[in-house]
Design a protein around this motif. Sequence first.
Motif, PDB file in Angstrom:
ATOM      1  N   ALA A  21       0.828  -1.210   0.000  1.00  0.00           N
ATOM      2  CA  ALA A  21       0.000   0.000   0.000  1.00  0.00           C
ATOM      3  C   ALA A  21       0.863   1.262   0.000  1.00  0.00           C
ATOM      4  N   ALA A  22       1.997   1.199   0.704  1.00  0.00           N
ATOM      5  CA  ALA A  22       2.900   2.355   0.788  1.00  0.00           C
ATOM      6  C   ALA A  22       3.869   2.427  -0.386  1.00  0.00           C
ATOM      7  N   LYS A  23       3.747   1.486  -1.338  1.00  0.00           N
ATOM      8  CA  LYS A  23       4.595   1.441  -2.543  1.00  0.00           C
ATOM      9  C   LYS A  23       6.050   1.141  -2.233  1.00  0.00           C
ATOM     10  N   ARG A  24       6.292   0.547  -1.079  1.00  0.00           N
ATOM     11  CA  ARG A  24       7.668   0.164  -0.747  1.00  0.00           C
ATOM     12  C   ARG A  24       7.984  -1.237  -1.236  1.00  0.00           C
ATOM     13  N   ALA A  25       6.965  -2.033  -1.527  1.00  0.00           N
ATOM     14  CA  ALA A  25       7.161  -3.374  -2.064  1.00  0.00           C
ATOM     15  C   ALA A  25       6.501  -3.465  -3.431  1.00  0.00           C
ATOM     16  N   SER A  26       7.120  -4.209  -4.330  1.00  0.00           N
ATOM     17  CA  SER A  26       6.572  -4.370  -5.678  1.00  0.00           C
ATOM     18  C   SER A  26       5.247  -5.126  -5.617  1.00  0.00           C
ATOM     19  N   PHE A  27       5.220  -6.194  -4.820  1.00  0.00           N
ATOM     20  CA  PHE A  27       3.992  -6.933  -4.547  1.00  0.00           C
ATOM     21  C   PHE A  27       4.234  -7.808  -3.334  1.00  0.00           C
ATOM     22  N   ALA A  28       3.194  -8.469  -2.872  1.00  0.00           N
ATOM     23  CA  ALA A  28       3.303  -9.305  -1.683  1.00  0.00           C
ATOM     24  C   ALA A  28       2.693 -10.670  -1.947  1.00  0.00           C
TER      25      ALA A  28
END
Length: 322
Positions: free
Chosen positions: A153-160
């Motif tokens: 959600a915070a755009k710190r990860a490409s996906f989860a």
Amino acid sequence: MAQRGGRFDPDRISRELDWNLLRTFVVLADSHSITDAAARLRLKQPSVSAALKKLEDTVGRKLIDRSPGRYDLTEAGTLLYHEAVEIHGSVLRLSTLLRDLTDDVQGHVSIAVASHVVCPLFDQALERFHAAHPRASVAVEVRPSADAVEEVAAKRASFALCLVKAHDPKLEYRRLYREFFGLFCGPPHPLFGRPDLKITDLAGHGSVSFETDRLHDVLKPVTLLRAQAQMGPDITGISSHLEEVRRMIIAGLGIGPLPVHVAARDVAEGVLWQVPPYTDLPAIDVHVVWNPRTIRNRAEEMLLAELHQAIESTPIEQRTYR
């Protein structure tokens, strides 16, 4: 104040709002006090207080309630915090996007993964991606499922790749696979090695489990399974990492839940012993979660597309690990 004629002046806010103030505010919101924030930012306290005042003057709202004995975000502060975190994620991604402007795909992919994700389908997609784009880099960070979703959600990860408690309308979800949780004990446990066990034999025994093994959390079905077995109410050991839950089970701290397909090798090697029930085990779905508003680099786009293709071409029966 950023108001005009008694109304907010959005044009003035857009002209005068300083990104550095937003960055400082994110740290302030995550801290316990001005002093704590100043230490994290390596600045003096008056400088941080001045930055907060300037930001409050710019947006025309009080953002943090600092009355005696209180340090809480106001309603406006909470709203600004959520937006600032997303902006922060977008700014951090700029260097990655610019670095990716080459003929070869050499971007970086950051994946937030729940600790018990064991999925051959994902492993094969990752293998194909690396074979096609060897200069791209991948970072996999193990996090509790709720934190993994937060990173996306915070755009710190490409996906989860994680469990999902409730769907955020701003994010996209797709089921990657389904797993089933069983109960296991280790060699020191009095039930280990007994082939004649009934579920009533588990009554009163202590347990170890995951932090999300609660009635209001993502592993609620596992909580109900332990309740069905009438195990003792106290959890002797707890962790958000599968490896540590496994360690505590093997050490004999208590009976604990593990995905059956993950524990299969340990059972075959005599390290773990499965206890009842053996049928009607709770099914847990693991999802791919991504943020459609994130501007992804080519490596992120290609790995996510590879994963989507693998899901589309593989029936759910083959993505169900029993």
